[in-house]
Design a protein around this motif. Sequence first.
Motif, PDB file in Angstrom:
ATOM      1  N   HIS A  14       0.874  -1.069   0.132  1.00  0.00           N
ATOM      2  CA  HIS A  14      -0.358  -0.621  -0.043  1.00  0.00           C
ATOM      3  C   HIS A  14       0.740   1.292  -0.206  1.00  0.00           C
ATOM      4  N   ASN A  16       0.784   4.802   0.191  1.00  0.00           N
ATOM      5  CA  ASN A  16       0.645   5.563   1.087  1.00  0.00           C
ATOM      6  C   ASN A  16       0.908   5.173   2.004  1.00  0.00           C
ATOM      7  N   GLU A  17       0.866   4.087   2.976  1.00  0.00           N
ATOM      8  CA  GLU A  17       1.598   3.507   3.892  1.00  0.00           C
ATOM      9  C   GLU A  17       3.541   4.117   3.925  1.00  0.00           C
ATOM     10  N   GLU A  19       4.383   7.112   2.873  1.00  0.00           N
ATOM     11  CA  GLU A  19       4.629   8.476   2.033  1.00  0.00           C
ATOM     12  C   GLU A  19       3.828   8.523   4.009  1.00  0.00           C
ATOM     13  N   ARG A  20       3.010   7.866   4.576  1.00  0.00           N
ATOM     14  CA  ARG A  20       2.569   8.333   5.549  1.00  0.00           C
ATOM     15  C   ARG A  20       3.676   7.912   6.833  1.00  0.00           C
ATOM     16  N   LYS A  21       4.079   6.981   6.857  1.00  0.00           N
ATOM     17  CA  LYS A  21       5.411   6.564   6.997  1.00  0.00           C
ATOM     18  C   LYS A  21       6.615   7.607   7.086  1.00  0.00           C
ATOM     19  N   TYR A  22       7.357   7.407   6.136  1.00  0.00           N
ATOM     20  CA  TYR A  22       8.726   8.809   5.721  1.00  0.00           C
ATOM     21  C   TYR A  22       8.636   9.661   5.036  1.00  0.00           C
ATOM     22  N   GLY A  23       7.056  10.307   5.419  1.00  0.00           N
ATOM     23  CA  GLY A  23       6.934  11.520   4.016  1.00  0.00           C
ATOM     24  C   GLY A  23       6.855  11.780   2.881  1.00  0.00           C
ATOM     25  N   ASP A  24       7.383  12.451   2.301  1.00  0.00           N
ATOM     26  CA  ASP A  24       7.511  13.096   0.885  1.00  0.00           C
ATOM     27  C   ASP A  24       8.760  13.088   1.024  1.00  0.00           C
ATOM     28  N   LYS A  33       6.499   3.180  -2.909  1.00  0.00           N
ATOM     29  CA  LYS A  33       6.647   4.005  -1.869  1.00  0.00           C
ATOM     30  C   LYS A  33       7.181   2.768  -0.858  1.00  0.00           C
TER      31      LYS A  33
END
Length: 85
Positions: A14, A16-17, A19-24, A33
């Motif tokens: 997933h 989004n996980e 990006e959510r964990k590490y950011g942009d 990702k």
Amino acid sequence: MASDSKIDRRDDVHPNEGERKYGDVDFADRTNKKYPIDTPEHVRAAWNYINHKDNAAKYDAGEVDVIKDRIRKAAKKHDVTVDED
């Protein structure tokens, strides 16, 4: 960070996980990702993880080459030495 045509979308991930964990941040696998390469610590970890057979097996050989090449470039940028296979 957008996905790219060099690495296919994996059904078991997933994005989004990541990006959510590490950011942009920049990822060696931009599509899914995976393997953040924004800091020296992340570069070292990415290199170690992609060189585990079970992780590399989730990609075809060409995709692994792309990921490793991106990690090598990030390593050079961050002055990190990676141990070649």
